[in-house]
Write an enzyme that holds these catalytic residues in place. Structure first.
Site, PDB file in Angstrom:
ATOM      1  N   HIS A  73     -11.732   3.514  26.400  1.00  0.00           N
ATOM      2  CA  HIS A  73     -11.185   2.181  26.150  1.00  0.00           C
ATOM      3  C   HIS A  73     -12.252   1.085  26.156  1.00  0.00           C
ATOM      4  CE1 HIS A  73      -7.423   4.181  26.518  1.00  0.00           C
ATOM      5  NE2 HIS A  73      -6.702   3.066  26.561  1.00  0.00           N
ATOM      6  N   GLU A 117      -1.125  -0.341  15.331  1.00  0.00           N
ATOM      7  CA  GLU A 117      -2.222  -1.289  15.095  1.00  0.00           C
ATOM      8  C   GLU A 117      -2.571  -1.445  13.626  1.00  0.00           C
ATOM      9  OE1 GLU A 117      -2.897   0.501  19.211  1.00  0.00           O
ATOM     10  OE2 GLU A 117      -2.458   1.272  17.205  1.00  0.00           O
ATOM     11  N   HIS A 131      -7.532   5.190 -14.300  1.00  0.00           N
ATOM     12  CA  HIS A 131      -6.433   6.083 -13.939  1.00  0.00           C
ATOM     13  C   HIS A 131      -5.244   5.837 -14.871  1.00  0.00           C
ATOM     14  CE1 HIS A 131      -8.938   5.574 -10.373  1.00  0.00           C
ATOM     15  NE2 HIS A 131      -8.492   6.723  -9.931  1.00  0.00           N
ATOM     16  N   HIS A 170      -4.838  12.080 -13.772  1.00  0.00           N
ATOM     17  CA  HIS A 170      -4.785  11.098 -12.677  1.00  0.00           C
ATOM     18  C   HIS A 170      -5.894  10.060 -12.793  1.00  0.00           C
ATOM     19  CE1 HIS A 170      -4.583   9.390  -8.607  1.00  0.00           C
ATOM     20  NE2 HIS A 170      -5.906   9.524  -8.604  1.00  0.00           N
TER      21      HIS A 170
END
Length: 653
Positions: free
Chosen positions: A462, A400, A28, A259
């Protein structure tokens, strides 16, 4: 000798990157070409580092979150004189075993501070670095720890959700030592970023509580002025650098084509002509290389001054806590047997953490808004908050993914051991960062509670099913699932001992009956699996269980005796550690009988390698149910009665 200009030192970065990508026929080039001016100013005038002492603890941290532009980092390391990266290494960019990998891969003492590539991870790592500096400054003093963290992020990093989580927390904590360079080139792989993004970045960052500075990323004076302003900031700062991707390429700059692909020989010749770089591939003129090496030498003076000022305090930073830890764990196991009672392993974890956090100040705890459920915060822990980093507990909020990646930064920084909690089901939100913990060999402890259908009424959204199998599939990750308080203590001990392996502690919501009845100084969990019960010297069957199902296996073993079927029960708290044992030990555990049954309230995937062709795996290969947990266990036939029936059927009795 010709005077070396800013353009000269910036172009040295550009052409090393261009040439390395071209030679590898992969990489890149666009981002290094676009951000060369910014990095030239940062390294020349501001970044505090010493290539002759890459592990200097008071160095500034430089993180390349946009890891695809790795040649930017490798060029800087070579030019400034790090021994870790030679010109030959750069010529071997993206080749087998080269330190100049496709994306930066952390290696201690090399100047590569963290592994990046998955976009946004480096931003969160940088937040972790900045938090660590503030914590250590509060604990050890400003004369030892007083540095900054700089991170380069691109449009893609800021599109990733983890960037929102991490930037929000950094703003809340007012991390004044954190500076981010936003490579605002408005180009992504698919084309212009306007295809997918129309964010007002200024308003976004200001909403987080960040200072926002807009500059031309190719204007030396603007770059200098912006970085200088950050040196006395009161909150984190983002410098939005309006850059041209592939700067200097007549036909490809400002387009997505630059890129992630080599420019090609014809275009490279045009870039050389436009930027007036008359040198052969990989040739950095002596005067330009000398200028860069002088930049690298600047930091040595700062380091020596710091050493003189810090004095003997430096020698007292690293303490050997092994004897202290050994005493804590031994005494905890004695107490666990003495005061044995049904206890959830999340509570057992809290009890041992209470002892550890009182004595070991390096432990930095936290939770994703579940401190009371994960039992990760102890009474002795003070909360880390804006303006006060003297504590040892971070409220990460419902973040999280960022929590896990920030813990990676904390672990990488220096002298701190992070642990953080959430429900095991939400390990999925943490998974990319957990994988990087393992890849970078970092001691990060993930406290994952509510680890099965045993959480009950919250139901299948859950209740983890496939999570344990997924985590166990990650190389260099120890997944612990203890069966009672004693095993929980031993698993915590192992997690802290494993300095190059992260750990997941899979802990229950429901109370478990103690299965270890007697004190034994030996850490049996260190074997990964061990015999916990035997009903006869000669046996017909082996039962293998983990965590909350060990007590069910033990109950079944007693019922089997009444049917004149004799067995041994194996507790297997950690498959990874068991797999590392000798063939003799593994045969002793597994091959005493041909008939084996595994019991775990999760996916059965992966258990066949232990049970063999004649064995059976009892588990759950569908989603869970919402009900009181004992009813759910009955529904999925994870009961001692079903184990007995399965054993009788297999053995033909």
């Amino acid at each position: 000798m010709k005077k070396v200009t800013h353009a000269d030192i910036a172009n040295a970065i550009r052409f090393l990157s261009i040439d390395a990508v071209q030679k590898a026929n992969s990489g890149h080039p666009g981002m290094p070409m676009g951000m060369a001016d910014v990095c030239a100013v940062l390294f020349k005038y501001f970044l505090k580092f010493d290539p002759s002492d890459p592990e200097w603890i008071n160095r500034d941290r430089f993180v390349l979150s946009a890891g695809h532009g790795s040649m930017l980092l490798y060029s800087l390391l070579y030019l400034t004189g790090y021994k870790s990266v030679s010109l030959e290494d750069i010529k071997n960019f993206r080749q087998l075993d080269s330190i100049c990998a496709g994306h930066p891969e952390y290696e201690q003492g090399t100047g590569i501070e963290t592994t990046t590539g998955p976009l946004g991870q480096g931003i969160a790592n940088a937040v972790g670095f900045a938090i660590s500096e503030q914590i250590l400054k509060a604990k050890k003093g400003k004369d030892i720890y007083d540095h900054k963290t700089y991170v380069i992020a691109g449009d893609g990093c800021l599109m990733e959700g983890i960037s929102h989580e991490a930037l929000s927390l950094a703003g809340h904590l007012k991390l004044r030592n954190l500076i981010m360079f936003f490579d605002n080139n408005s180009v992504s792989i698919d084309g212009p970023t306007s295809l997918a993004v129309s964010d007002n970045y200024k308003k976004r960052f200001e909403a987080y509580g960040w200072e926002y500075i807009d500059i031309n990323g190719h204007n030396e004076k603007q770059i200098f002025k912006a970085i200088k302003k950050t040196q006395k900031a009161k909150k984190p700062t983002v410098i939005s650098c309006k850059t041209v991707i592939g700067f200097g390429s007549p036909n490809k700059s400002g387009t997505s084509s630059v890129h992630g692909s080599p420019l090609g020989e014809d275009e490279i010749n045009l870039v050389r002509k436009k930027l007036k770089w008359k040198h052969a591939p990989f040739d950095i003129p002596k005067e330009i290389l000398s200028a860069w090496r002088a930049i690298g030498e600047q930091g040595k003076k700062s380091r020596l001054q710091w050493q003189k000022k810090a004095g003997n305090k430096i020698n007292k930073l690293s303490q050997d806590n092994s004897k202290l830890l050994n005493n804590i764990f031994t005494n905890a196991k004695i107490t666990a047997v003495k005061d044995a009672k049904p206890t959830a392993t999340r509570k057992s974890s809290e009890d041992i953490l209470t002892l550890l956090t009182t004595e070991i100040s390096e432990l930095i705890g936290g939770s994703a808004d579940l401190a009371g459920s994960n039992n990760t915060k102890t009474k002795s822990q003070k909360i880390i908050k804006p303006g006060d980093f003297s504590g040892t507990y971070i409220h990460y909020g419902v973040r999280e993914h960022a929590m896990a990646a920030i813990m990676n930064g904390i672990a990488l920084h220096d002298n701190l051991i992070p642990y953080g909690g959430t429900f095991l089901i939400f390990s999925d939100y943490c998974k990319p960062a957990i994988r990087l913990s393992a890849l970078m060999k970092q001691r990060v402890v993930y406290v994952m509670t509510h680890d099965s259908i045993g959480l009950g009424e919250d139901g299948p959204t859950h209740q983890p099913i496939e999570q344990l199998a997924g985590l166990r599939a990650i190389p260099n990750l120890n997944v612990f699932r203890p069966a009672d308080t004693t095993e929980t203590i031993e698993c915590w001990e192992l997690a802290l001992q494993q300095k190059k392996t992260p750990s997941v502690l899979s802990l229950t919501r429901q109370n478990l009956i103690p299965v270890r009845k007697e004190f034994n100084k030996e850490n049996k969990c260190s074997f990964g699996a061990y015999e916990i019960l035997r009903t006869n010297s000669t046996i017909d069957l082996t039962l293998i269980a983990t965590g909350s199902e060990v007590e069910i296996a033990i109950e079944a073993s007693h019922e089997l005796v009444r049917n004149k079927i004799y067995c041994k029960v194996i507790s297997m708290p950690c498959q990874e550690l068991f797999d590392q044992q000798s063939e003799f030990y593994k045969n002793k555990i597994l091959n005493e009988t041909t008939t084996k049954i595994s019991i775990e309230a999760a996916s059965t995937m992966g258990w066949k390698k232990y049970t063999g062709n004649e064995g059976r795996e009892l588990g759950i290969d569908s989603f869970g149910k919402s009900a009181p947990y004992k009813k759910i266990y009955e529904h999925f036939k994870l009961t001692s009665n079903n184990i007995v029936q399965q054993a009788k059927e297999i053995l033909g009795k």
